[in-house]
Write a protein that holds these residues in place. Structure first.
Motif, PDB file in Angstrom:
ATOM      1  N   ASP A 161     -62.725  19.095   7.438  1.00  0.00           N
ATOM      2  CA  ASP A 161     -61.395  19.217   6.181  1.00  0.00           C
ATOM      3  C   ASP A 161     -61.629  20.802   5.944  1.00  0.00           C
ATOM      4  O   ASP A 161     -62.016  21.320   5.522  1.00  0.00           O
ATOM      5  CB  ASP A 161     -62.899  18.974   4.856  1.00  0.00           C
ATOM      6  CG  ASP A 161     -61.756  18.936   3.723  1.00  0.00           C
ATOM      7  OD1 ASP A 161     -61.019  19.605   3.346  1.00  0.00           O
ATOM      8  OD2 ASP A 161     -62.035  17.710   2.866  1.00  0.00           O
ATOM      9  N   PRO A 162     -60.572  20.956   7.133  1.00  0.00           N
ATOM     10  CA  PRO A 162     -59.933  22.198   7.024  1.00  0.00           C
ATOM     11  C   PRO A 162     -59.305  22.901   5.579  1.00  0.00           C
ATOM     12  O   PRO A 162     -59.127  23.644   5.702  1.00  0.00           O
ATOM     13  CB  PRO A 162     -58.935  22.014   8.124  1.00  0.00           C
ATOM     14  CG  PRO A 162     -58.857  20.989   9.121  1.00  0.00           C
ATOM     15  CD  PRO A 162     -60.179  20.245   7.393  1.00  0.00           C
ATOM     16  N   ALA A 163     -58.812  21.895   4.772  1.00  0.00           N
ATOM     17  CA  ALA A 163     -58.649  22.511   3.704  1.00  0.00           C
ATOM     18  C   ALA A 163     -59.784  22.748   2.602  1.00  0.00           C
ATOM     19  O   ALA A 163     -59.333  23.791   1.295  1.00  0.00           O
ATOM     20  CB  ALA A 163     -57.631  21.356   2.498  1.00  0.00           C
ATOM     21  N   LEU A 164     -60.898  22.084   2.907  1.00  0.00           N
ATOM     22  CA  LEU A 164     -62.239  22.613   1.727  1.00  0.00           C
ATOM     23  C   LEU A 164     -62.294  24.481   2.690  1.00  0.00           C
ATOM     24  O   LEU A 164     -62.762  25.465   1.530  1.00  0.00           O
ATOM     25  CB  LEU A 164     -63.561  22.244   1.989  1.00  0.00           C
ATOM     26  CG  LEU A 164     -64.258  21.815   1.162  1.00  0.00           C
ATOM     27  CD1 LEU A 164     -63.708  21.622   0.249  1.00  0.00           C
ATOM     28  CD2 LEU A 164     -65.882  20.883   2.283  1.00  0.00           C
ATOM     29  N   GLN A 165     -61.673  24.808   3.086  1.00  0.00           N
ATOM     30  CA  GLN A 165     -62.167  26.319   3.578  1.00  0.00           C
ATOM     31  C   GLN A 165     -61.377  26.493   4.554  1.00  0.00           C
ATOM     32  O   GLN A 165     -61.408  26.449   6.462  1.00  0.00           O
ATOM     33  CB  GLN A 165     -63.741  26.567   3.876  1.00  0.00           C
ATOM     34  CG  GLN A 165     -64.085  27.648   4.513  1.00  0.00           C
ATOM     35  CD  GLN A 165     -62.961  28.220   4.774  1.00  0.00           C
ATOM     36  OE1 GLN A 165     -62.354  29.439   4.996  1.00  0.00           O
ATOM     37  NE2 GLN A 165     -63.517  28.718   6.105  1.00  0.00           N
ATOM     38  N   LEU A 190     -48.864  23.202  11.094  1.00  0.00           N
ATOM     39  CA  LEU A 190     -48.427  22.537  12.408  1.00  0.00           C
ATOM     40  C   LEU A 190     -49.083  21.323  12.272  1.00  0.00           C
ATOM     41  O   LEU A 190     -48.908  20.356  12.613  1.00  0.00           O
ATOM     42  CB  LEU A 190     -48.734  23.279  13.522  1.00  0.00           C
ATOM     43  CG  LEU A 190     -48.762  22.341  14.861  1.00  0.00           C
ATOM     44  CD1 LEU A 190     -47.318  22.020  15.133  1.00  0.00           C
ATOM     45  CD2 LEU A 190     -48.647  23.020  15.776  1.00  0.00           C
ATOM     46  N   LEU A 191     -50.549  20.607  12.158  1.00  0.00           N
ATOM     47  CA  LEU A 191     -51.061  19.708  12.325  1.00  0.00           C
ATOM     48  C   LEU A 191     -50.338  19.257  10.894  1.00  0.00           C
ATOM     49  O   LEU A 191     -50.333  17.447  11.214  1.00  0.00           O
ATOM     50  CB  LEU A 191     -52.794  19.975  11.924  1.00  0.00           C
ATOM     51  CG  LEU A 191     -53.644  20.844  13.275  1.00  0.00           C
ATOM     52  CD1 LEU A 191     -55.066  20.676  12.742  1.00  0.00           C
ATOM     53  CD2 LEU A 191     -53.269  19.920  14.576  1.00  0.00           C
ATOM     54  N   THR A 192     -50.603  19.256   9.668  1.00  0.00           N
ATOM     55  CA  THR A 192     -49.684  19.035   8.495  1.00  0.00           C
ATOM     56  C   THR A 192     -48.430  17.874   8.682  1.00  0.00           C
ATOM     57  O   THR A 192     -48.695  17.056   8.632  1.00  0.00           O
ATOM     58  CB  THR A 192     -49.753  19.450   7.615  1.00  0.00           C
ATOM     59  OG1 THR A 192     -51.284  20.278   6.851  1.00  0.00           O
ATOM     60  CG2 THR A 192     -49.586  18.823   5.990  1.00  0.00           C
ATOM     61  N   ASP A 197     -54.115  14.663   8.479  1.00  0.00           N
ATOM     62  CA  ASP A 197     -54.662  14.130   6.397  1.00  0.00           C
ATOM     63  C   ASP A 197     -55.918  15.978   6.872  1.00  0.00           C
ATOM     64  O   ASP A 197     -57.072  15.111   7.238  1.00  0.00           O
ATOM     65  CB  ASP A 197     -55.137  13.468   6.027  1.00  0.00           C
ATOM     66  CG  ASP A 197     -55.570  13.072   4.672  1.00  0.00           C
ATOM     67  OD1 ASP A 197     -55.753  14.243   4.204  1.00  0.00           O
ATOM     68  OD2 ASP A 197     -55.970  12.060   4.452  1.00  0.00           O
ATOM     69  N   LEU A 198     -55.305  16.703   6.274  1.00  0.00           N
ATOM     70  CA  LEU A 198     -56.962  18.124   6.546  1.00  0.00           C
ATOM     71  C   LEU A 198     -57.641  18.247   5.084  1.00  0.00           C
ATOM     72  O   LEU A 198     -58.878  18.286   5.227  1.00  0.00           O
ATOM     73  CB  LEU A 198     -55.933  19.432   6.278  1.00  0.00           C
ATOM     74  CG  LEU A 198     -54.836  19.333   7.355  1.00  0.00           C
ATOM     75  CD1 LEU A 198     -54.223  21.170   7.543  1.00  0.00           C
ATOM     76  CD2 LEU A 198     -55.533  19.532   8.535  1.00  0.00           C
ATOM     77  N   ALA A 199     -57.485  16.745   4.263  1.00  0.00           N
ATOM     78  CA  ALA A 199     -58.157  16.824   2.911  1.00  0.00           C
ATOM     79  C   ALA A 199     -59.204  15.083   3.366  1.00  0.00           C
ATOM     80  O   ALA A 199     -60.053  14.791   2.339  1.00  0.00           O
ATOM     81  CB  ALA A 199     -57.487  17.068   1.752  1.00  0.00           C
ATOM     82  N   TYR A 200     -58.880  14.850   4.691  1.00  0.00           N
ATOM     83  CA  TYR A 200     -59.595  13.786   4.728  1.00  0.00           C
ATOM     84  C   TYR A 200     -60.754  13.649   4.155  1.00  0.00           C
ATOM     85  O   TYR A 200     -61.887  12.541   4.079  1.00  0.00           O
ATOM     86  CB  TYR A 200     -59.323  13.207   6.149  1.00  0.00           C
ATOM     87  CG  TYR A 200     -59.863  10.956   5.762  1.00  0.00           C
ATOM     88  CD1 TYR A 200     -59.240  10.014   5.328  1.00  0.00           C
ATOM     89  CD2 TYR A 200     -60.972  10.810   7.179  1.00  0.00           C
ATOM     90  CE1 TYR A 200     -59.361   9.403   5.796  1.00  0.00           C
ATOM     91  CE2 TYR A 200     -60.902   9.983   7.169  1.00  0.00           C
ATOM     92  CZ  TYR A 200     -60.457   8.656   6.261  1.00  0.00           C
ATOM     93  OH  TYR A 200     -61.033   7.089   6.881  1.00  0.00           O
ATOM     94  N   GLY A 201     -61.748  14.432   4.798  1.00  0.00           N
ATOM     95  CA  GLY A 201     -63.078  14.928   4.783  1.00  0.00           C
ATOM     96  C   GLY A 201     -63.910  14.359   3.610  1.00  0.00           C
ATOM     97  O   GLY A 201     -64.723  13.525   3.412  1.00  0.00           O
ATOM     98  N   ALA A 272     -63.446  24.854  10.769  1.00  0.00           N
ATOM     99  CA  ALA A 272     -63.622  23.440   9.557  1.00  0.00           C
ATOM    100  C   ALA A 272     -64.830  22.820   9.411  1.00  0.00           C
ATOM    101  O   ALA A 272     -65.514  22.683  10.047  1.00  0.00           O
ATOM    102  CB  ALA A 272     -62.377  22.553   9.426  1.00  0.00           C
ATOM    103  N   PRO A 273     -65.379  22.828   7.875  1.00  0.00           N
ATOM    104  CA  PRO A 273     -66.395  22.552   7.638  1.00  0.00           C
ATOM    105  C   PRO A 273     -66.258  20.883   8.066  1.00  0.00           C
ATOM    106  O   PRO A 273     -64.991  19.910   8.274  1.00  0.00           O
ATOM    107  CB  PRO A 273     -66.704  22.181   5.891  1.00  0.00           C
ATOM    108  CG  PRO A 273     -65.653  23.680   5.666  1.00  0.00           C
ATOM    109  CD  PRO A 273     -64.872  23.621   6.627  1.00  0.00           C
TER     110      PRO A 273
END
Length: 282
Positions: A161-165, A190-192, A197-201, A272-273
């Motif tokens: 979850d890269p968006a988490l941290q 780039l991944l987005t 989905d960077l918040a999928y986790g 990423a966490p």
């Protein structure tokens, strides 16, 4: 019928090697740096994965499906746990990471979790790590994995979850750390754009409950400052370098300077966490 690794496959269901089903997929093991990324992922996350599977009760005779295997570390460990009476099916859209023919109880097949029907067999465990966030049709893929479980079977999904941290260096105390965080921001952009989905986790527990699984739980593993983390940073940048430059998200000098900083071993780099979520089919 087609023979792959000594197993007869129905070509209508497993038509053989193919190109990625979507350009946004990041799991193509033929990309430069992919092998190094796979090795770093194993060093970082295998202990966490193995601990979860152990707590789910794996034992001799279990039937396991490893989705998007991408390498041999997890499936080799599973094969030892299930023994000769068990079964481990490893699937991926590209199986070029396999260097020798699989032996019982291990079987390797070409399979696209986003497009192909699930294999039959009624699995005791279905596991996917670092797969679904990059799959175009995540909902279909998750439903396919649940459908493959036997009643009482366990599902374990692990996604970052890269968006988490979002920072490469949470302790941003100097120019090198600031540069690392700028590059990490470019990588996330780039991944987005590629559809990740960077918040999928963080949504996994809810998604598993909504899918009807029981005894759903989750936890988070957050590596900070490790040799494997530095290796993953280097391999990932080497893999994404052409696209980062082409998209104007980084210059060659930016990347080379950061890689030189990483090589000094003085950056406390965070990954990423990793969110692990599990549940049991009713």
């Amino acid at each position: 019928m087609t023979r792959i690794d000594g197993h007869l496959l129905d070509p209508r269901q497993y038509p053989g090697p193919r190109q990625l089903s979507d350009h946004r997929q990041l799991s193509d093991s033929r990309q430069p740096g992919a092998r190094s990324c796979s090795d770093a992922f194993a060093a970082l996350f295998d202990p966490t994965t193995f601990g979860h599977v152990e707590r789910l009760g794996i034992g001799p005779g279990w039937r396991c499906w490893e989705v998007g295997a991408g390498g041999t570390s997890v499936i080799s460990w599973l094969a030892k746990r299930v023994g000769p009476t068990g079964r481990v099916l490893a699937t991926d859209i590209d199986t070029s990471w396999q260097t020798r023919a699989a032996r019982s109880p291990l079987e390797v097949r070409v399979h696209d979790i986003a497009a192909d029907p699930p294999p039959v067999g009624g699995f005791d465990l279905v596991h996917a790590r670092l797969v679904l966030a990059d799959v175009p049709d995540r909902e279909r893929a998750l439903a396919s994995m649940i459908r493959a479980l036997r009643p009482g079977g366990r599902l374990l999904i692990e996604e970052p979850d890269p968006a988490l941290q979002p920072l490469a260096c949470p302790d941003e105390h100097g120019p090198a750390q600031e540069a690392a965080n700028r590059l990490r921001h470019g990588m996330r952009t780039l991944l987005t754009e590629r559809g990740t989905d960077l918040a999928y986790g963080r949504r996994l527990p809810r998604l598993l409950r909504d899918a009807g699984l029981r005894q759903v739980a989750a936890d988070v593993y957050f590596p900070l400052s490790s040799t494997a983390g530095a290796a993953l940073e280097t391999a990932t940048l080497q893999q994404l370098r052409p696209e980062l430059i082409a998209a104007g998200l980084a210059t060659p000098e930016d990347i080379d300077h950061h890689l030189a900083n990483v090589a000094t071993g003085t950056l406390d780099l965070a990954t990423a966490p990793l969110i692990s979520a599990w549940g049991r089919k009713a």
